[in-house]
Design a protein around this motif. Structure first.
Motif: not given
Length: 334
Positions: A15, A64, A67, A75, A79
């Motif tokens: 990140w 992403g 994760t 996750y 999300f």
């Protein structure tokens, strides 16, 4: 150190790498309206990131994916709970990529103007929304005992999160202005330096308030406090280097600022990955949100093989396209 701790660190690094690279990328998009005076100067700015913008987004895909594989519960909750803001970011990234590729396909004034506006807005909105998202992750959101988000979109828009959005927006735009000064020639380079000083002054104040607020509310330890100090000092020195015309040092230090600021957020978050504001016992952490040890072991081997290759390729790309450009290097538009 357990493997789930290792993968928390690796995801933090992914990140941070994404925001370091995509930060100046978003900043350049915002500067197409704040800095460029005409279409030719906008073309110069866009060309500074033309060879690298899509490679920068690989870091987002990797973060992403990592994760999802290493912390599936994190996750899933992230999300589903942040569905709308993350969807807005995704739509912006799609439209932004299309705008880069389609802007020059037709010569009509309206066609090119519309795509240039799209580049501006689809750079500004993600730069703001990423700050909102990470501020909420660190502060904590409404997670119940089943590890499900039970709040709504408006619950994410509180003063702390909005301040986080302003911090990332100003930091990324400052990062982009310094990059523009590093990669351009002539009058646009001088104006980029002046604008960077103004943006940096605002960013110092906003970042200091936000990071101190974070340190106070999360009860972060010495490590997060050190990262806070590094972030603020690096930004201050970056301003000094910008004023002195040392764009290379200024860019490196603005990158250190972004890296240290997000490192501070992850350090304040650990060992949680998504705190619950309803009950601390319902928080997601590196233990209850992680995959099995076998899965993490396989991922570690894959990462050890693939990561150096990706870094070498991306570093080579930046080396090849390292020279400055100016309006004199562009042919007249057809």
């Amino acid at each position: 150190m357990e493997l789930h701790d290792v993968w928390f660190v690796l995801i933090a690094v992914l990140w941070i790498g994404y925001f370091f690279l995509e930060g100046f990328d978003f900043g350049i998009g915002v500067l197409t309206r704040l800095l460029a005076r005409d279409r030719k100067e906008r073309r110069v700015l866009i060309n500074t990131i033309g060879p690298v913008w899509d490679g920068n987004e690989v870091w987002l895909l990797t973060a992403g994916g990592a994760t999802f594989a290493a912390f599936p519960e994190w996750y899933a909750t992230l999300f589903s709970g942040f569905y709308l803001p993350l969807l807005l970011i995704l739509v912006c990234l799609i439209v932004r990529g299309v705008a880069f590729e389609y802007r020059h396909k037709r010569a009509e004034e309206r066609w090119q103007t519309n795509w240039e506006h799209a580049i501006f807005w689809t750079s500004l909105l993600p730069a703001f929304l990423w700050g909102v998202a990470f501020a909420n992750i660190v502060r904590g959101v409404k997670i119940d005992k089943d590890m499900e988000y039970v709040g709504n979109f408006l619950d994410l828009l509180h003063p702390y999160a909005l301040l986080g959005g302003l911090v990332t927006l100003t930091l990324f735009t400052f990062h982009g202005a310094v990059f523009a000064g590093l990669k351009t020639l002539g009058d646009i380079r001088v104006r980029a330096r002046v604008l960077a000083l103004r943006l940096g002054a605002v960013a110092v104040v906003l970042a200091l308030v936000f990071l101190v607020w974070t340190q106070r509310d999360t009860g972060g330890g010495t490590s997060s406090l050190v990262a806070l100090v590094v972030a603020v000092l690096a930004l201050a020195v970056a301003l000094v280097c910008t004023a002195a015309g040392r764009e290379g040092w200024a860019f490196a230090l603005s990158g250190v600022t972004i890296a240290a600021a997000f490192a501070m957020l992850f350090l304040a978050l650990f060992p949680n990955v998504m705190p619950s504001s309803l009950n601390e016992a319902w928080s997601l952490n590196v233990t209850n949100a992680s995959s099995s040890p076998y899965t993490l072991k396989i991922m570690t081997w894959c990462a050890a093989i693939a990561t150096p290759l990706v870094l070498l390729y991306q570093g080579w790309t930046y080396w090849v396209f390292r020279k400055r450009i100016g309006t004199q290097h562009l042919a007249d538009a057809h």
